[in-house]
Design an enzyme around this catalytic site. Structure first.
Site, PDB file in Angstrom:
ATOM      1  N   GLU A  54       0.811  -1.223   0.000  1.00 33.04           N
ATOM      2  CA  GLU A  54       0.000   0.000   0.000  1.00 33.04           C
ATOM      3  C   GLU A  54       0.846   1.275   0.000  1.00 33.04           C
ATOM      4  O   GLU A  54       0.489   2.261  -0.642  1.00 33.04           O
ATOM      5  CB  GLU A  54      -0.886  -0.028   1.250  1.00 33.04           C
ATOM      6  CG  GLU A  54      -1.931   1.030   1.319  1.00 33.04           C
ATOM      7  CD  GLU A  54      -2.864   0.798   2.499  1.00 33.04           C
ATOM      8  OE1 GLU A  54      -3.236   1.798   3.124  1.00 33.04           O
ATOM      9  OE2 GLU A  54      -3.204  -0.359   2.798  1.00 33.04           O
ATOM     10  N   ASP A  55       1.976   1.254   0.698  1.00 33.98           N
ATOM     11  CA  ASP A  55       2.724   2.491   0.951  1.00 33.98           C
ATOM     12  C   ASP A  55       4.104   2.582   0.309  1.00 33.98           C
ATOM     13  O   ASP A  55       4.769   3.603   0.448  1.00 33.98           O
ATOM     14  CB  ASP A  55       2.907   2.689   2.461  1.00 33.98           C
ATOM     15  CG  ASP A  55       1.600   2.923   3.191  1.00 33.98           C
ATOM     16  OD1 ASP A  55       0.590   3.242   2.537  1.00 33.98           O
ATOM     17  OD2 ASP A  55       1.600   2.786   4.421  1.00 33.98           O
TER      18      ASP A  55
END
Length: 167
Positions: A54-55
Site C-alpha cells: 500500500e505504501d
C-alpha cells in the site's frame, strides 16, 4: 523485518506524528499479533509487511517471490483496495471488504487498528474523531478475528471516544 525496513526506508516513510522510523509501527503490530490466542508465522510476517504494498514500491509479486504465495495473499488481504469516491465512501467500502478477509488477516488488521489508534488519539485529536468513526464501521463488520484483540479494539474505541468527549 529487513525486507519491510528496507521497503519503507527506500521511500523515506516515517511515522506521521512522531517522525520515527516507519518500521516501528509494523513491529508494534507484530507484537500485538503475538498476544492473540492463536497466531502463525505467516500472520507475524504479514504484520511486518502489511503496509508495504500500500505504501511503498513493493508489489504482490515481490512479496510472493521473496516469501511465497500464502504470505503474499495475506498481505493483499490487508492492503486497502478502495480507490473510488470521497474518503467516507472509500472507508465504508473498505470496511465491507475487510469483513470478507480471513480470520487470520482480520486478527492482523485488529492489531493494526490498535496500534494506529493510540498514535492518532494522542497526536491528532481532531482527525481522531473521523478515524474513530471509520474504526467503528470496521469493527461492526469485521468480527472473525481474534476475540481478545477484538475486545481490546472495542474497549480502546470506547475509551478514546470518552477521552475526546472530555476535550
Amino acid at each position: 523485518m529487513a525486507f519491510a525496513t528496507e521497503a519503507h526506508g527506500r521511500v523515506g516513510q516515517v511515522r506521521k506524528y512522531t517522525g520515527e522510523p516507519y518500521i516501528n509501527h509494523p513491529i508494534e503490530v507484530m507484537g500485538i499479533v503475538r498476544t492473540a490466542a492463536r497466531y502463525t508465522d505467516v500472520m507475524l510476517a504479514a504484520a511486518l509487511l502489511h503496509d508495504t504494498i500500500e505504501d511503498t514500491t513493493v508489489t504482490r509479486d515481490d512479496v510472493e517471490r521473496e516469501f511465497g504465495s500464502d504470505l503474499a495473499d495475506m498481505v493483499m488481504e490487508l492492503t486497502d483496495q478502495s480507490t473510488a469516491g470521497n474518503r467516507a465512501k472509500r472507508k465504508a467500502a473498505e470496511a465491507v471488504r475487510l469483513s470478507t478477509i480471513s480470520a487470520e488477516a482480520q486478527t492482523v488488521k485488529l492489531a493494526d487498528l490498535i496500534s494506529n489508534s493510540a498514535s492518532i488519539i494522542e497526536y491528532d485529536p481532531r482527525f481522531a474523531r473521523v478515524y474513530l468513526r471509520e474504526k467503528s464501521q470496521i469493527l461492526e463488520l469485521m468480527t472473525a478475528g481474534d476475540p481478545g484483540l477484538y475486545t481490546r479494539a472495542v474497549a480502546q474505541l470506547d475509551a478514546a471516544r470518552k477521552l475526546l468527549d472530555r476535550r
